[in-house]
Design a protein around this motif. Structure first.
Motif, short mmCIF file in Angstrom:
data_model
loop_
_atom_site.label_atom_id
_atom_site.label_comp_id
_atom_site.label_asym_id
_atom_site.label_seq_id
_atom_site.Cartn_x
_atom_site.Cartn_y
_atom_site.Cartn_z
N THR A 105 0.83 -1.21 0.00
CA THR A 105 0.00 0.00 0.00
C THR A 105 0.86 1.26 0.00
OG1 THR A 105 -1.66 -1.22 1.25
CG2 THR A 105 -1.88 1.18 1.22
N VAL A 106 1.83 1.34 0.91
CA VAL A 106 2.60 2.59 1.02
C VAL A 106 3.57 2.77 -0.15
CG1 VAL A 106 2.32 2.78 3.51
CG2 VAL A 106 4.36 1.66 2.62
N GLN A 107 4.09 1.66 -0.68
CA GLN A 107 4.98 1.79 -1.84
C GLN A 107 4.21 2.26 -3.07
OE1 GLN A 107 7.01 -2.01 -1.74
NE2 GLN A 107 8.80 -1.11 -0.74
N ALA A 108 2.90 2.02 -3.06
CA ALA A 108 2.06 2.50 -4.16
C ALA A 108 1.65 3.97 -3.93
CB ALA A 108 0.81 1.63 -4.30
N GLY A 109 2.14 4.56 -2.82
CA GLY A 109 1.87 5.98 -2.56
C GLY A 109 0.61 6.23 -1.76
N ARG A 110 0.02 5.15 -1.22
CA ARG A 110 -1.22 5.32 -0.46
C ARG A 110 -0.99 5.10 1.04
NH1 ARG A 110 -4.32 1.17 -1.90
NH2 ARG A 110 -2.85 0.30 -3.40
N GLN A 111 -2.01 5.46 1.83
CA GLN A 111 -1.92 5.33 3.28
C GLN A 111 -2.44 3.97 3.72
OE1 GLN A 111 -3.88 7.97 6.38
NE2 GLN A 111 -2.78 9.47 5.18
N TYR A 136 2.09 -4.49 23.14
CA TYR A 136 1.09 -3.43 23.21
C TYR A 136 0.38 -3.36 21.87
CZ TYR A 136 4.84 -0.71 20.98
OH TYR A 136 5.84 -0.30 20.15
N TRP A 137 -0.91 -3.08 21.92
CA TRP A 137 -1.73 -2.99 20.71
C TRP A 137 -1.88 -1.53 20.31
CZ3 TRP A 137 -3.79 -6.42 17.33
CH2 TRP A 137 -3.80 -7.78 17.69
N VAL A 138 -1.85 -1.28 19.01
CA VAL A 138 -2.06 0.08 18.50
C VAL A 138 -2.97 0.02 17.28
CG1 VAL A 138 0.24 0.87 19.22
CG2 VAL A 138 -0.07 -0.04 16.92
N TYR A 139 -3.59 1.15 16.99
CA TYR A 139 -4.24 1.32 15.68
C TYR A 139 -3.27 2.20 14.90
CZ TYR A 139 -7.46 2.58 11.99
OH TYR A 139 -8.04 2.76 10.77
N ALA A 140 -2.64 1.63 13.89
CA ALA A 140 -1.54 2.32 13.21
C ALA A 140 -1.93 2.84 11.84
CB ALA A 140 -0.36 1.36 13.07
N ALA A 141 -1.33 3.96 11.49
CA ALA A 141 -1.43 4.46 10.12
C ALA A 141 0.00 4.61 9.62
CB ALA A 141 -2.12 5.81 10.09
N VAL A 142 0.25 4.25 8.37
CA VAL A 142 1.56 4.50 7.77
C VAL A 142 1.31 5.31 6.50
CG1 VAL A 142 3.71 3.52 6.87
CG2 VAL A 142 2.46 2.32 8.68
N VAL A 143 2.05 6.41 6.39
CA VAL A 143 1.86 7.31 5.24
C VAL A 143 3.20 7.53 4.53
CG1 VAL A 143 2.05 9.35 6.76
CG2 VAL A 143 0.99 9.59 4.54
N PRO A 144 3.20 7.47 3.20
CA PRO A 144 4.45 7.78 2.49
C PRO A 144 4.73 9.27 2.57
CG PRO A 144 2.69 7.27 0.92
CD PRO A 144 2.11 7.09 2.30
N ASN A 179 8.44 12.43 -5.05
CA ASN A 179 9.02 11.11 -4.78
C ASN A 179 8.77 10.69 -3.34
OD1 ASN A 179 10.29 10.97 -7.37
ND2 ASN A 179 11.80 12.45 -6.59
N ILE A 180 8.77 9.37 -3.12
CA ILE A 180 8.64 8.87 -1.75
C ILE A 180 10.00 8.98 -1.07
CG2 ILE A 180 8.13 6.87 -0.31
CD1 ILE A 180 6.13 5.95 -2.44
N ALA A 181 10.07 9.85 -0.04
CA ALA A 181 11.35 10.09 0.62
C ALA A 181 11.51 9.22 1.86
CB ALA A 181 11.44 11.56 1.01
N GLY A 182 10.42 8.62 2.33
CA GLY A 182 10.45 7.79 3.54
C GLY A 182 9.01 7.55 3.96
N TYR A 183 8.84 7.03 5.18
CA TYR A 183 7.49 6.74 5.66
C TYR A 183 7.33 7.22 7.10
CZ TYR A 183 7.63 3.69 1.60
OH TYR A 183 7.78 3.23 0.32
N THR A 184 6.12 7.62 7.44
CA THR A 184 5.81 8.03 8.82
C THR A 184 4.69 7.15 9.33
OG1 THR A 184 6.44 10.32 8.43
CG2 THR A 184 4.99 9.92 10.31
#
Ligand SMILES: Cc1cc2nc3c(=O)[nH]c(=O)nc-3n(C[C@H](O)[C@H](O)[C@H](O)COP(=O)(O)O)c2cc1C
Lengths: 248, 159
Positions: B95-101, B116-124, B130-135
């Motif tokens: 998903t994130v390599q395709a530029g999506r969240q 520990y449990w989390v509800y996570a989001a990863v965003v490019p 260009n994709i410079a990294g991920y948060t």
């Protein structure tokens, strides 16, 4: 022709005159004609942004996304001071001791501040509450939000920490904080639009040195800050990435 | 990555050998102790495009049980828990390599073997196109959603 400056409507009303004083100082120091236009609410301010009527803004973090990514605004500085956090409050005698105790049908009072509302909504997720199973009452001011809870017309309310602290002790005594946000990086930022990019460095220099004079310190204090800190464009891009995860 | 150190584990632990997407493996120890999500906080970290941690906030450090300098420069999979199916992370990366969240529930492994449990989001992080990294930004999940995820991941892990 003068440039238009505006301030995110999230600041307490008592500070209106302080923003005019700040604007006068800014105009004199830069020898630039700057008109301060304050909007009552976020909707009116967004309409002004859309109409291209804003050249410089002390922006709410959520508006910063739009301004930087779509309108070519550049980040100049951020205020150093108490962080932009918010609280979810309930009546002091409410049976709820924490967020997970809240149940579907919860009545929620809030204003139209997009930052406070988005973070507030996230803080309700542990109770599985969302817009579909809560009843939202939009009010014009934070005082009205607090009063709704005191009158029993709302079960919970969203308030910025600064607004909560500025409530009278009488009102605060009858409220209880269920949770305080600790988002840290989500902050107001001072932005200049394309019409002022040329003067961006001058404006940054001026703001960053503001706390070096006693007059500057007094003005900053009145606005609830201790100094302006430099921001890199990447700091704001990072904040915008974070915010984008909160709005989906 | 180095195997986990048994000396850091609090209490009874089960031993697992994790095999990562790149074929490497790591010995980990897992206890049943859950650390509750710190109310009101966002847990934030960033990686480069290869998934190496470049930056994180104090909440991230506190929840992981590691020190900041044990995390920076390490693959993000340092937090991978054996209960997490590989398919969840494949979906994350696709998903994130395709530029999506990407959004999802994640059970993370602490240095002490707890979780520990989390509800996570990863965003490019898209810079100059260009994709410079991920948060990644994590927030508190509801108990109901944790239980549902636990059941779903157990099903996905069944051979
Ligand atoms: C920004 C970002 C944050 C991540 N956060 C986590 C995390 O908190 N826990 C985790 O197990 N994996 C996380 N991952 C996924 C890992 O990179 C990795 O895919 C996963 O741990 C499984 O390991 P493997 O892909 O090497 O098999 C994250 C990835 C990115 C890009």
């Amino acid at each position: 022709m003068s440039f238009n400056f505006t301030v995110s409507p999230s600041f307490p009303n008592e500070r209106i005159s302080d923003w005019y004083i700040f604007n006068t100082w800014l105009q004199r120091s830069l020898s630039l004609p700057i008109h301060l236009e304050l909007y009552d609410n976020f909707g009116a301010q967004r309409a002004a942004i859309a109409a291209g009527k804003v050249d410089m803004i002390h922006a709410n973090p959520f508006d910063a996304s739009l301004l930087v990514r779509e309108k070519g605004f550049r980040a100049i500085a951020r205020p150093e001071g108490p962080p932009d956090e918010m609280v979810v409050v309930t009546a002091a005698d409410s049976p709820a001791q924490g967020i997970p105790d809240l149940t579907p049908g919860t009545r929620l009072a809030c204003t139209d501040d997009p930052c406070v509302n988005t973070v507030g909504r996230i803080l309700l997720e542990p109770a599985n509450l969302d817009t579909g199973n809560t009843v939202e009452h939009r009010r014009d001011t934070y005082i009205q939000v607090a009063k709704e809870i005191l009158r029993g017309e709302a079960d919970i309310g969203f308030l910025p920490v600064v607004a909560f602290k500025s409530l009278s002790s009488l009102v605060r005594r009858d409220l209880r904080v269920l949770v305080t946000s600790d988002a840290q990086v989500i902050q107001h930022v001072f932005l200049v639009g394309p019409a002022l990019h040329e003067r961006g460095d001058d404006i940054a220099r001026l703001l960053l040195a503001m706390h070096e004079t006693s007059k500057g310190i007094a003005m900053l204090e009145a606005l609830g800050a201790t100094s302006w800190q430099p921001v890199q464009q990447e700091d704001v891009e990072f904040m915008i990435d974070i915010i984008s995860t909160l709005t989906q | 990555m180095q195997d986990m150190d048994r000396a850091h584990i609090a209490g009874d632990a089960a031993e697992h050998v994790l095999t990562y997407a790149d074929g490497t493996s790591r010995r980990v120890y897992v206890t049943s102790i859950e650390t509750p999500y710190p109310h009101g906080k966002l847990i934030v970290s960033r990686t480069n495009t290869a998934g190496i941690i470049t930056q994180c906030n104090q909440s991230f450090v506190d929840m992981s049980g590691y020190a900041m300098d044990e995390l920076i420069g390490q693959p993000h999979s340092i937090l991978r828990h054996p209960a997490m199916p590989a398919a969840a992370f494949r979906d994350l990366w696709d998903t994130v390599q395709a530029g999506r969240q990407w959004h999802g529930y994640v059970k993370n492994l602490r240095k002490d073997g707890g979780h520990y449990w989390v509800y996570a989001a990863v965003v490019p992080n898209i810079r100059d196109g260009n994709i410079a990294g991920y948060t990644s930004v994590r927030r508190e999940p509801s108990r109901v959603n944790i239980e549902a995820s636990e059941a779903r991941y157990a099903e996905m892990n069944r051979p």
